[in-house]
Design a protein around this motif. Structure first.
Motif, PDB file in Angstrom:
ATOM      1  N   UNK A   1       3.660   7.738 -81.243  1.00  0.00           N
ATOM      2  CA  UNK A   1       4.880   8.496 -80.966  1.00  0.00           C
ATOM      3  C   UNK A   1       6.007   7.664 -80.359  1.00  0.00           C
ATOM      4  N   UNK A   2       5.661   6.744 -79.487  1.00  0.00           N
ATOM      5  CA  UNK A   2       6.676   5.972 -78.766  1.00  0.00           C
ATOM      6  C   UNK A   2       6.747   4.551 -79.328  1.00  0.00           C
TER       7      UNK A   2
ATOM      8  N   UNK B   1       0.995  16.122 -77.581  1.00  0.00           N
ATOM      9  CA  UNK B   1       2.090  15.587 -78.374  1.00  0.00           C
ATOM     10  C   UNK B   1       3.407  16.237 -77.975  1.00  0.00           C
ATOM     11  N   UNK B   2       3.374  17.537 -77.728  1.00  0.00           N
ATOM     12  CA  UNK B   2       4.591  18.274 -77.369  1.00  0.00           C
ATOM     13  C   UNK B   2       5.226  17.695 -76.098  1.00  0.00           C
TER      14      UNK B   2
ATOM     15  N   UNK C   1       8.891   2.103 -77.303  1.00  0.00           N
ATOM     16  CA  UNK C   1       8.448   1.880 -75.920  1.00  0.00           C
ATOM     17  C   UNK C   1       9.478   2.371 -74.895  1.00  0.00           C
ATOM     18  N   UNK C   2       9.919   3.592 -75.085  1.00  0.00           N
ATOM     19  CA  UNK C   2      10.896   4.197 -74.175  1.00  0.00           C
ATOM     20  C   UNK C   2      10.230   4.811 -72.945  1.00  0.00           C
ATOM     21  N   UNK C   3       8.955   5.182 -73.064  1.00  0.00           N
ATOM     22  CA  UNK C   3       8.252   5.864 -71.979  1.00  0.00           C
ATOM     23  C   UNK C   3       7.439   4.854 -71.177  1.00  0.00           C
ATOM     24  N   UNK C   4       7.574   4.937 -69.859  1.00  0.00           N
ATOM     25  CA  UNK C   4       6.742   4.134 -68.970  1.00  0.00           C
ATOM     26  C   UNK C   4       5.528   4.983 -68.599  1.00  0.00           C
ATOM     27  N   UNK C   5       4.341   4.469 -68.912  1.00  0.00           N
ATOM     28  CA  UNK C   5       3.106   5.196 -68.646  1.00  0.00           C
ATOM     29  C   UNK C   5       2.561   4.775 -67.284  1.00  0.00           C
ATOM     30  N   UNK C   6       2.263   5.758 -66.456  1.00  0.00           N
ATOM     31  CA  UNK C   6       1.595   5.522 -65.180  1.00  0.00           C
ATOM     32  C   UNK C   6       0.238   6.191 -65.315  1.00  0.00           C
TER      33      UNK C   6
END
Length: 77
Positions: free
Chosen positions: A43-44, A12-13, A47-52
């Motif tokens: 947490x997102x 999470x951190x 949807x600001x984070x792009x997950x690879x």
């Protein structure tokens, strides 16, 4: 500018650091075998984070290696 986090564990951190970064481009490269969707969705929410996600690739490769080892074991018997 872009922010990257490369990790094999779901923390999470780490995700919060990415979310609070002052950058329009945020990437999280994940190569572990844990379930990540629930935590990401929690947490997102924007949807600001792009997950690879490389976990699927590594898991399939691991199973192929185990299958080859099992086939060799059968041949040895």
């Amino acid at each position: 500018m872009a922010v990257f986090e490369i990790d094999s564990t779901v923390r999470t951190k780490s995700l919060r650091k990415i979310l609070h970064a002052n950058s329009p481009h945020r990437f999280w490269v994940y190569y572990g075998n844990g379930e990540i969707k629930d935590l990401i969705e929690t947490l997102d929410t924007e949807h600001k984070i792009t997950i690879i996600d490389f976990s699927i690739v590594f898991e399939k490769r691991k199973k192929k290696v185990e299958q080859k080892e099992m086939e060799q074991l059968v041949l040895d018997i």
